[in-house]
Design a protein around this motif. Structure first.
Motif, PDB file in Angstrom:
ATOM      1  N   ILE A 237      -0.485   0.708  -2.439  1.00  0.00           N
ATOM      2  CA  ILE A 237      -0.436   0.438  -1.003  1.00  0.00           C
ATOM      3  C   ILE A 237      -1.821   0.653  -0.400  1.00  0.00           C
ATOM      4  O   ILE A 237      -2.472   1.658  -0.664  1.00  0.00           O
ATOM      5  N   LEU A 268      10.911  -2.395   4.549  1.00  0.00           N
ATOM      6  CA  LEU A 268       9.584  -1.833   4.836  1.00  0.00           C
ATOM      7  C   LEU A 268       9.495  -1.325   6.278  1.00  0.00           C
ATOM      8  O   LEU A 268       8.864  -0.310   6.543  1.00  0.00           O
ATOM      9  N   LEU A 290       0.268  -3.184   6.224  1.00  0.00           N
ATOM     10  CA  LEU A 290       0.515  -2.663   4.873  1.00  0.00           C
ATOM     11  C   LEU A 290       0.282  -3.762   3.856  1.00  0.00           C
ATOM     12  O   LEU A 290       0.936  -4.800   3.903  1.00  0.00           O
ATOM     13  N   ALA A 322       5.658   3.118   0.100  1.00  0.00           N
ATOM     14  CA  ALA A 322       5.199   2.720   1.436  1.00  0.00           C
ATOM     15  C   ALA A 322       5.330   3.891   2.407  1.00  0.00           C
ATOM     16  O   ALA A 322       4.406   4.206   3.160  1.00  0.00           O
TER      17      ALA A 322
END
Ligand code: ADP
Ligand code: MG
Length: 570
Positions: A237, A268, A290, A322
């Motif tokens: 990430i 997400l 992201l 994440a």
């Protein structure tokens, strides 16, 4: 690779559907084609909300003159050949559907010159039928002009919103590609007015400046690379997250890219929400970019007609990665919000900055010393600077000095954060400090509260309330959490009972802790001794999330020395 019509077994495996829903979908498909062609400059021109005109020009590879007709045939693509290629798609397009779908609902002009061709070619299609093809000089790359979109599909036209709404969709979309491809120079012109221009210098922070403005971009925190992440099966990430002080009222500022494909993902969004938990006010949303890079085998991009959703093989791993990346960035690097001073003319002595006269604010005073032995060992992610208490303002704010200026700490919010984390920890360990009441108190409840107590009395017991049913609508309170004193006991219990009905069951635990923290914390307006203030600051330094109270409000504001010196013209 040459353009070829896919074999029928591959076609049957392709998630078919409506590609062109609105003008922004055309822009999406054309920009994706330009990116797949390796363009470093992409210009998008739009007028009439994209209905009158959409023109996308790129400096990519171009299309060989002999292939231009093929590009408009259904399922003709140069990007995949077999169905095994579908498993490891690395281009944005792969279905060979976009150009024929667009040509079916608009007039199209393609001008292109392949990098190996000497001359370019212009191909005109009207309502999907070939209307002309000529040789034409052209720079390397492709320009696709789409006019009169949906003229032959009145039902679609009716469904479209106003020009400004469609322009909004187009801007939003181009914005996303700017964020995903900082090395590409984008230009968006709407109705003759240039609205987005990026430099293409490859720096994502510079794109953020171009999109969100200097102030916001400067405040964004870069996600630090996770040294333990190895790529491949595990997602890596990167990107930027906004501090909780920059909040937006919708989720349009969450941008997710997987292997540089812009996607929508509730999973997400939820991971981000979880990461900001306790730092963002309810109903507010952060700005986040992201970038997730993951092996193509770990995802399926062939699940959605417009390719805007994808499937992760190990969704949970991605969620955790994440959430962790965002949370760690916020906790580790989030700066304390700095004060926006607007001090009027310095000639008015009454309006000067309301500082208590203190040696630390005078230039002549010696620089305060931070004796290393006094430093606490911090939790690894906490970066609150060591603060030295100077005094209390209006019995509400603790003024403290840090290595880089002055900090104003909201004593109630800060103490709330301390108490909140303490009771959560104690509750998790089933070790809440309890205090028995000499005289049990009678608590009268409404029918609704009575129901909640029956089903949820357990949570209250875990937090130290001992309640015993005493009649249809009455309970005896025999013990309470030790942090509640005197008149705060009933106030806290009443509020807890009232609010239990308002939140989801899985949020009750946390809500009780929030309310206990609120009622158990020192109030604004309460005078604190120097020692009490020092103790409070020390405890705040030890919390996991020192900069926000449990409701997400800031616990402190910062005024930097540089700012102060600037204001004084030093
Ligand atoms: P797909 O992108 O799924 O392959 P499209 O219908 O969007 O399908 O495009 C068909 C083909 O036309 C592409 O595979 C590509 O070879 C060619 N093409 C389209 N746009 C461009 C472009 N801007 N530059 C170079 N080639 C292009
Ligand atoms: Mg395409």
């Amino acid at each position: 690779m040459p353009i070829r019509v896919l074999a029928s077994d591959v076609i049957s495996r392709i998630a078919a559907g409506e590609v062109v829903e609105r003008p922004a979908s055309v822009v999406k498909e054309l920009v994706e084609n330009s990116l797949d062609a390796g363009a470093t400059q992409i210009t998008v021109e739009v007028s009439g909300g994209g209905i009158q005109l959409i023109k996308v020009t790129d400096n990519g590879t171009g299309i060989p003159a002999g292939d231009v007709e093929l590009a408009f045939q259904r399922h003709a693509t140069s990007k995949i050949t077999s169905d095994t290629d579908l498993e490891i798609v690395s281009t944005l397009g792969f279905r060979g559907e976009a150009l024929p779908s667009i040509a079916a609902v608009a007039d199209v002009l393609l001008v292109t010159r392949h990098r190996d061709d000497v001359a370019g070619v212009a191909l005109r299609l009207e309502r999907g039928a070939l209307a002309g093809k000529i040789k034409q000089g052209a720079p390397q790359g492709t320009a696709l002009t789409v006019r009169d979109l949906f003229r032959n599909v009145p039902a679609r036209l009716k469904f479209l919103k106003s020009t400004s709404t469609e322009n909004g969709h187009i801007s939003h979309l181009v914005t996303q590609y700017c964020l995903a491809f900082p090395e590409v120079k984008f230009d968006l012109t709407i109705g003759g007015r240039n609205t987005i221009r990026t430099s293409g210098n490859g720096n994502l922070r510079d794109v953020l400046i171009e999109i969100y403005g200097v102030e916001t971009a400067k405040a964004m925190l870069e996600i630090a690379p996770d040294v333990s992440a190895t790529g491949g099966q595990f997602p890596v990430i990167s990107g930027f997250v906004g501090p909780s002080s920059i909040a937006r009222s919708n989720r349009n500022y969450l941008s997710f890219f997987v292997n540089r494909r812009w996607i929508q993902s509730r999973m997400l969004s939820y991971a981000v929400e979880e990461a900001y938990h306790g730092m963002m006010m309810t109903g507010k949303h952060p700005i986040v970019v992201l970038n997730i890079s993951i092996s193509p085998q770990e995802i399926d991009v062939n699940v959605h007609p417009t390719k805007s959703e994808i499937k992760f093989r190990c969704e949970h791993d991605v969620f955790i990665a994440a959430q962790k990346a965002v949370r760690n960035t916020l906790i580790g690097l989030a700066p304390v919000p700095s004060m926006k001073l607007s001090i009027p003319s310095p000639v008015d002595p009454a309006s000067s900055f309301p500082f208590p006269a203190s040696p630390a604010t005078r230039k002549a005073a010696p620089t305060p010393k931070f004796v290393p032995e006094q430093r606490e060992v911090f939790e690894p992610l906490t970066r609150l600077p060591i603060l030295r208490v100077i005094g209390q303002l209006q019995n509400t704010y603790i003024i403290a000095e840090g290595p880089d200026g002055v900090y104003f700490v909201d004593q109630h919010a800060a103490h709330e954060r301390i108490v909140f984390e303490k009771v959560r920890e104690q509750q998790a360990q089933r070790a809440v400090e309890v205090q028995g009441l000499l005289e049990p108190m009678t608590v009268e409840v409404t029918a609704r509260q009575g129901e909640l107590l029956k089903s949820q009395g357990e949570v209250l017991a875990e937090y130290g309330f001992s309640l015993e049913q005493f009649g249809e609508r009455a309970y005896l309170l025999r013990a309470v959490p030790a942090l509640l004193k005197g008149e705060k006991i009933m106030a806290a219990l009443t509020e807890i009972l009232d609010s239990l009905g308002e939140v989801q069951k899985n949020e009750w635990q946390e809500r009780v802790a929030q309310l206990l923290a609120c009622h158990g914390a020192v109030r604004a307006g309460q005078s604190l001794s120097f020692q009490e203030m020092e103790e409070l600051i020390r405890q705040l330094e030890r919390t996991a999330v020192p900069r926000n109270c449990p409701h997400g409000r800031p616990t402190m504001m910062h005024l930097s020395i540089a700012r102060l010196e600037g204001e004084f013209g030093r």
